[in-house]
Design an enzyme around this catalytic site. Structure first.
Site, PDB file in Angstrom:
ATOM      1  N   GLU A 122      34.305  37.238  33.340  1.00 11.90           N
ATOM      2  CA  GLU A 122      32.455  36.951  34.009  1.00 11.90           C
ATOM      3  C   GLU A 122      31.610  35.847  33.025  1.00 11.90           C
ATOM      4  O   GLU A 122      30.490  35.331  33.580  1.00 11.90           O
ATOM      5  CB  GLU A 122      32.345  38.570  34.728  1.00 11.90           C
ATOM      6  N   GLU A 142      40.006  44.680  38.063  1.00  8.26           N
ATOM      7  CA  GLU A 142      39.175  46.009  38.586  1.00  8.26           C
ATOM      8  C   GLU A 142      39.231  46.796  39.869  1.00  8.26           C
ATOM      9  O   GLU A 142      39.910  47.561  40.305  1.00  8.26           O
ATOM     10  CB  GLU A 142      37.916  45.371  38.963  1.00  8.26           C
TER      11      GLU A 142
END
Length: 268
Positions: A122, A142
């Protein structure tokens, strides 16, 4: 805490140095090697503060990392119990910090190696140019941890590789190699082993030599034009082209080109 050469206070997880004859290239280095440069709140807030007001004279920033890994993502040891509102606010803090990189005052280049995982991916996707070494690998774990991306990945990563490929990473735990990441568009440059920083500094020198107005237009106008409907995009492009071309520096550069004092574009 550490400080930059202008007295800026940085957390211990971030180190800063200048490069280039005029110090116009800044290198900001993640420095949590024992944690594979996992991102804690202090580091994210430090990134926000640094990119909000870069040191004077810095025209481009290279985001590097100590050790073998760029960043293994969110530091899960700091993942506290939060209610829904606190979780939203924590995610929005990451959004705010990474927006300072993506839509900030100076272009950002990151050097990717080893783990570029979760929040590390990210962070990388918020920079403008990404240089990868062969050791780099990419993942969004995740899904296997009962989580969802929270640092802007669901907006930025699909712009690079497509929503369907991001879904694959999150649903299956797939890990992409450096070459796969290059082929899909995560990185724009694939350097030799150990050469990522050198390549990034060479690119940074080219960017620092640009007109500041052009660099501003690329960072601020180009993303908005790309997301606008065509009619608005064409108008914004025309306005930005007039602003850039009307600057004294642009006129001087054009005179140098027309008088044969500037290099022509050649095949690489």
């Amino acid at each position: 805490m550490t400080t930059t050469d202008t007295g800026r206070v940085l957390p211990p997880s971030l180190q800063f140095e200048r490069h280039g004859t005029d110090g116009a290239i800044g290198v900001l280095r993640l420095s949590r090697t024992a944690k594979r440069n996992a991102l804690n709140d202090a580091t994210v807030l430090g990134l926000e503060a640094f990119f909000s007001t870069p040191p004077a004279g810095v025209r481009v920033v290279v985001l590097d990392a100590e050790g073998e890994h760029f960043s293994a993502g969110l530091d899960l040891s700091e993942l506290a119990e939060r209610d829904v509102l606190e979780g939203v606010q924590h995610s929005m803090m990451w959004h705010r910090a990474f927006a300072r990189i993506e839509s900030g005052l100076v272009p950002g280049i990151c050097v990717l190696k080893g783990a570029v995982v979760g929040g590390g991916l990210e962070l990388a996707s918020a920079t403008h140019i990404r240089v990868a070494e062969p050791s780099a690998f990419y993942a969004l774990p995740e899904g296997q941890r009962g989580l969802f991306v929270g640092g802007g990945g669901s907006v930025r990563v699909p712009r690079l590789i497509g929503a369907h490929r991001m879904a694959d990473l999150m649903l299956t735990g797939r890990v992409l190699s450096a070459q796969e990441g290059q082929d899909l568009g995560i990185s724009q440059y694939l350097a030799a082993a150990g050469e990522g920083l050198r390549t990034a500094l060479e690119l940074a020198a080219k960017i620092a030599a640009n007109s500041p107005v052009t660099n501003f237009a690329v960072l601020q106008a180009l993303p908005r034009i790309a997301q606008a409907n065509p009619a608005e995009g064409f108008l914004l492009e025309a306005l930005m082209a007039a602003v850039a071309g009307g600057s004294a520096e642009a006129k001087a550069r054009m005179r140098a080109f027309l008088e044969g004092r500037a290099a022509k574009v050649q095949r690489s």
